[in-house]
Design a protein around this motif. Structure first.
Motif, PDB file in Angstrom:
ATOM      1  N   ASN A   1      37.577  43.888  28.621  1.00 54.67           N
ATOM      2  CA  ASN A   1      38.752  42.716  28.990  1.00 54.67           C
ATOM      3  C   ASN A   1      37.960  41.686  29.488  1.00 54.67           C
ATOM      4  OD1 ASN A   1      41.112  43.765  27.729  1.00 54.67           O
ATOM      5  ND2 ASN A   1      41.626  44.820  29.462  1.00 54.67           N
ATOM      6  N   ARG A   2      37.140  41.636  30.240  1.00 53.91           N
ATOM      7  CA  ARG A   2      36.335  40.771  30.928  1.00 53.91           C
ATOM      8  C   ARG A   2      35.829  39.410  30.142  1.00 53.91           C
ATOM      9  NH1 ARG A   2      33.325  43.146  36.362  1.00 53.91           N
ATOM     10  NH2 ARG A   2      34.888  44.560  36.804  1.00 53.91           N
ATOM     11  N   PRO A   3      36.444  38.299  30.566  1.00 51.58           N
ATOM     12  CA  PRO A   3      35.708  36.989  29.731  1.00 51.58           C
ATOM     13  C   PRO A   3      34.109  37.014  29.591  1.00 51.58           C
ATOM     14  CG  PRO A   3      37.335  36.241  31.527  1.00 51.58           C
ATOM     15  CD  PRO A   3      37.013  37.811  31.664  1.00 51.58           C
ATOM     16  N   ALA A   4      33.767  36.575  28.351  1.00 55.69           N
ATOM     17  CA  ALA A   4      32.331  36.479  28.239  1.00 55.69           C
ATOM     18  C   ALA A   4      31.466  36.010  29.373  1.00 55.69           C
ATOM     19  CB  ALA A   4      32.055  35.603  26.957  1.00 55.69           C
ATOM     20  N   ASN A   5      31.855  35.167  30.278  1.00 57.78           N
ATOM     21  CA  ASN A   5      31.190  34.413  31.329  1.00 57.78           C
ATOM     22  C   ASN A   5      30.930  35.500  32.417  1.00 57.78           C
ATOM     23  OD1 ASN A   5      33.672  33.970  31.699  1.00 57.78           O
ATOM     24  ND2 ASN A   5      33.160  32.109  33.117  1.00 57.78           N
ATOM     25  N   HIS A   6      31.774  36.575  32.312  1.00 59.97           N
ATOM     26  CA  HIS A   6      31.799  37.630  33.373  1.00 59.97           C
ATOM     27  C   HIS A   6      31.359  38.903  32.805  1.00 59.97           C
ATOM     28  CE1 HIS A   6      34.138  35.287  36.483  1.00 59.97           C
ATOM     29  NE2 HIS A   6      34.557  34.627  35.397  1.00 59.97           N
ATOM     30  N   ALA A   7      30.876  38.916  31.876  1.00 56.40           N
ATOM     31  CA  ALA A   7      30.424  40.001  30.945  1.00 56.40           C
ATOM     32  C   ALA A   7      29.362  39.505  30.275  1.00 56.40           C
ATOM     33  CB  ALA A   7      31.594  40.754  30.272  1.00 56.40           C
ATOM     34  N   THR A   8      28.311  39.117  30.570  1.00 51.61           N
ATOM     35  CA  THR A   8      27.044  38.696  29.810  1.00 51.61           C
ATOM     36  C   THR A   8      26.365  39.817  29.832  1.00 51.61           C
ATOM     37  OG1 THR A   8      25.906  38.239  31.969  1.00 51.61           O
ATOM     38  CG2 THR A   8      27.029  36.402  31.163  1.00 51.61           C
ATOM     39  N   PRO A   9      25.232  39.572  28.737  1.00 48.82           N
ATOM     40  CA  PRO A   9      24.203  40.825  28.574  1.00 48.82           C
ATOM     41  C   PRO A   9      23.756  41.301  29.978  1.00 48.82           C
ATOM     42  CG  PRO A   9      24.040  39.283  26.934  1.00 48.82           C
ATOM     43  CD  PRO A   9      25.103  38.468  27.870  1.00 48.82           C
ATOM     44  N   THR A  10      23.209  40.514  30.832  1.00 49.70           N
ATOM     45  CA  THR A  10      22.704  40.700  32.021  1.00 49.70           C
ATOM     46  C   THR A  10      23.560  41.529  32.916  1.00 49.70           C
ATOM     47  OG1 THR A  10      21.356  38.812  32.203  1.00 49.70           O
ATOM     48  CG2 THR A  10      21.805  39.710  34.137  1.00 49.70           C
ATOM     49  N   MET A  11      25.046  41.037  32.890  1.00 45.32           N
ATOM     50  CA  MET A  11      25.982  42.017  33.818  1.00 45.32           C
ATOM     51  C   MET A  11      26.359  43.239  33.076  1.00 45.32           C
ATOM     52  SD  MET A  11      28.715  38.765  34.377  1.00 45.32           S
ATOM     53  CE  MET A  11      28.320  37.278  35.382  1.00 45.32           C
ATOM     54  N   LEU A  12      26.209  43.262  31.839  1.00 46.04           N
ATOM     55  CA  LEU A  12      26.271  44.634  31.226  1.00 46.04           C
ATOM     56  C   LEU A  12      25.088  45.577  31.688  1.00 46.04           C
ATOM     57  CD1 LEU A  12      27.585  44.288  27.513  1.00 46.04           C
ATOM     58  CD2 LEU A  12      28.794  44.656  29.514  1.00 46.04           C
ATOM     59  N   GLY A  13      23.954  44.979  31.781  1.00 45.00           N
ATOM     60  CA  GLY A  13      22.765  45.817  32.271  1.00 45.00           C
ATOM     61  C   GLY A  13      22.940  46.371  33.694  1.00 45.00           C
ATOM     62  N   GLU A  14      23.583  45.467  34.358  1.00 47.06           N
ATOM     63  CA  GLU A  14      23.836  45.690  35.816  1.00 47.06           C
ATOM     64  C   GLU A  14      24.945  46.966  35.962  1.00 47.06           C
ATOM     65  OE1 GLU A  14      25.070  41.914  37.394  1.00 47.06           O
ATOM     66  OE2 GLU A  14      22.900  40.927  37.465  1.00 47.06           O
ATOM     67  N   ALA A  15      25.806  46.674  35.167  1.00 52.19           N
ATOM     68  CA  ALA A  15      26.929  47.789  35.078  1.00 52.19           C
ATOM     69  C   ALA A  15      26.330  49.203  34.729  1.00 52.19           C
ATOM     70  CB  ALA A  15      27.983  47.584  34.263  1.00 52.19           C
ATOM     71  N   ALA A  16      25.278  49.122  33.831  1.00 50.37           N
ATOM     72  CA  ALA A  16      24.906  50.348  33.530  1.00 50.37           C
ATOM     73  C   ALA A  16      23.877  50.893  34.323  1.00 50.37           C
ATOM     74  CB  ALA A  16      23.791  50.065  32.321  1.00 50.37           C
ATOM     75  N   ARG A  17      23.186  50.111  35.404  1.00 52.44           N
ATOM     76  CA  ARG A  17      22.264  50.566  36.494  1.00 52.44           C
ATOM     77  C   ARG A  17      23.322  51.093  37.596  1.00 52.44           C
ATOM     78  NH1 ARG A  17      18.871  45.623  35.626  1.00 52.44           N
ATOM     79  NH2 ARG A  17      16.822  46.316  34.877  1.00 52.44           N
ATOM     80  N   GLU A  18      24.457  50.574  37.611  1.00 49.45           N
ATOM     81  CA  GLU A  18      25.213  51.183  38.698  1.00 49.45           C
ATOM     82  C   GLU A  18      25.722  52.704  38.163  1.00 49.45           C
ATOM     83  OE1 GLU A  18      28.552  48.591  39.540  1.00 49.45           O
ATOM     84  OE2 GLU A  18      27.236  46.983  40.189  1.00 49.45           O
TER      85      GLU A  18
END
Length: 511
Positions: free
Chosen positions: A191-208
């Protein structure tokens, strides 16, 4: 939302203090002298509460009931499917800003799967997206003119699931709560907009996620992906200023020698179509093009809670598909990790380009099965709408297991063909394969393209373009097919355990 299981028969439910008491009423109302049983029986006798699953009768402050708001909701035959319809019908009440404590009570002992359906449906019905919304200041409690029911919809703080005997359904409840966590996690990220769910942010979510026991994570950037030879993935990403990320998650719940199941999720965090630009109308919905990636993250969130005895690898090739001066052009030829060259006839068929390299990489784990999940084709939406996900599989046993898992989880799929003749349209005079065929059977030719990058490992492809999100007034991610995938993995984990028990019994009988 905190969810708790309690033994709460109708008489006790009438005394339970909460903001909303929702009562699941079956076709045959159980006899009882308590206020709730009497109320349900009268409502049914007077035909004020229909038997159709999802029919709701709202009652305010009935005599003998502690809760001010009471909702009688028909759950038909009490099956999991009927219970799901019933609970989803309560969405407006669950999101009312004055409702913070909810009790959802079964009048009769729940059928197999009904507790799971109730927990997951309640979580879905109560979900309210808030991540990028402003924090409006509410009037002080008790202030003059303050309306306790005013304000934006909100999720309840706590829900009590009441059943006649909690101990009998404890295991199902615990599993359902873990599954609901995974589905909610997938919905939130999609649901998050693309500027709040960038590839980098997805990587951070995975690390969490890797903070949970048994889960490890590796996130690779452009230089590492180039070193792997993922030319197709790199080509899609080069039109964007956002750097790509190749995310690798590993859940170790079984022995090191046990072959893992590999899940590959398409992670296009925004899809403009590239040089083959999409129409402007509804292009905002292309933030959902990472629905496959979100589902892989959701599965790992559920695995962290459920801890099944199985090994799982999650691979997410994440990038944007943008049209700048460096972007991939129609007619370009790229070289995939497998060594196969691909003529790019349409840059809007980019999902299969990032997936093909991830599928090649998946083979290094020597998996028992590979399943890719992608919002891949509009053709699949035309074929199946939003009811069932499209299923393509090279292995009949894997296909059957996924179909069973989908039915069990009420997250259904439908198997589509993979005849060799469908691959004829992918021939190219300038490369080993073209990335698109003609308009006919577009979902099938996309699957045939992906099949070229899988070896002998049993493989399945789930096209979730129709099921991953809803448009219109109900716009938002669904969290599918997390339910299907988790159900499949739990079944796969249980199969070896059952086989070991059978072998032990056989040895004991011989002894």
């Amino acid at each position: 939302m905190n969810v708790e299981l309690k033994t709460l028969a109708a008489a006790a439910a009438a005394r339970h203090k909460c903001d909303l008491l929702a009562v699941l009423v079956p076709d045959e109302v159980p006899a009882g002298e308590d206020p709730l049983s009497s109320l349900a029986a009268r409502a049914r006798d007077q035909q004020d509460l229909e038997k159709k699953p999802g029919s709701v009768l709202q009652v305010y402050a009935p005599e003998g009931v502690a809760a001010r708001r009471v909702a009688l909701v028909a759950c038909g035959d009490g099956s999991a499917r009927s219970v799901r319809k019933a609970v989803l019908a309560l969405a407006a009440g669950l999101r009312h800003p004055a409702v913070q404590r909810v009790a959802l009570v079964f009048m009769a002992p729940p059928a197999d799967g009904a507790v799971r359906a109730a927990v997951c449906a309640a979580d879905e019905a109560a979900y309210v997206y808030t991540a990028t919304k402003g924090k409006a200041k509410a009037p002080a409690k008790g202030a003059k003119g303050a309306d306790p029911g005013a304000g934006a919809p909100s999720s309840p703080d706590a829900l009590v699931l009441g059943v006649p005997e909690a101990a009998a359904v404890r295991a199902e409840f615990d599993a359902a709560r873990g599954l609901a966590e995974g589905i909610a996690f997938a919905r939130e990220w999609a649901n998050r907009p693309a500027n709040h769910a960038t590839p980098t942010m997805l990587g951070e979510a995975a690390r969490e996620l890797a903070g949970a026991p048994g889960i490890e994570c590796t996130v690779r950037g452009p230089a590492e992906v180039a070193k792997l030879g993922m030319g197709a993935f790199l080509a899609v990403a080069r039109g964007s200023e956002e750097p790509l990320r190749f995310i690798e998650l590993r859940y170790c719940g079984a022995g090191k020698s046990d072959a893992p199941v590999v899940l590959v999720g398409k992670g296009i965090t925004f899809d403009t179509g590239g040089i083959s630009l999409k129409p402007a109308a509804e292009m905002d919905e292309m933030k959902f093009d990472m629905g496959g990636a979100a589902s892989v993250l959701g599965v790992f969130r559920a695995l962290a809670e459920l801890r099944p005895a199985i090994n799982v690898v999650g691979l997410i090739p994440a990038c944007e598909n943008m049209p700048d001066g460096r972007a991939l052009k129609p007619g370009d030829v790229v070289t995939s990790m497998s060594g196969q060259t691909i003529e790019v006839l349409n840059t809007d068929a980019e999902g299969r380009l990032v997936l093909c390299d991830a599928l090649t990489y998946a083979e290094r784990f020597k998996p028992s099965a590979i399943i890719d999940i992608a919002t891949l084709t509009g053709a699949c939406v035309v074929a199946l709408g939003g009811v069932r996900s499209g299923l393509f599989a090279s292995d009949d046993a894997l296909a059957a297991a996924l179909e069973r898992a989908g039915e069990q989880a009420q997250d259904p799929c439908w198997r589509m063909p993979l005849d060799d003749e469908y691959g004829e349209g992918l021939k190219s005079p300038f490369a080993d394969v073209a990335n698109v065929g003609g308009r006919p059977a577009g979902a099938v030719t996309a699957a045939k393209f992906l099949q070229r990058f899988v070896g002998e490992t049993p493989w399945a492809h789930l096209d979730i373009a129709g099921s991953a999100w809803k448009g219109g007034a109900a716009k938002g991610a669904t969290g599918r097919p997390v339910g299907l995938l988790v159900s499949y993995l739990l079944g796969a984990a249980a199969a070896p355990a059952a086989a070991r028990k059978g072998s032990a019994r056989a040895r004991a009988a011989k002894g």
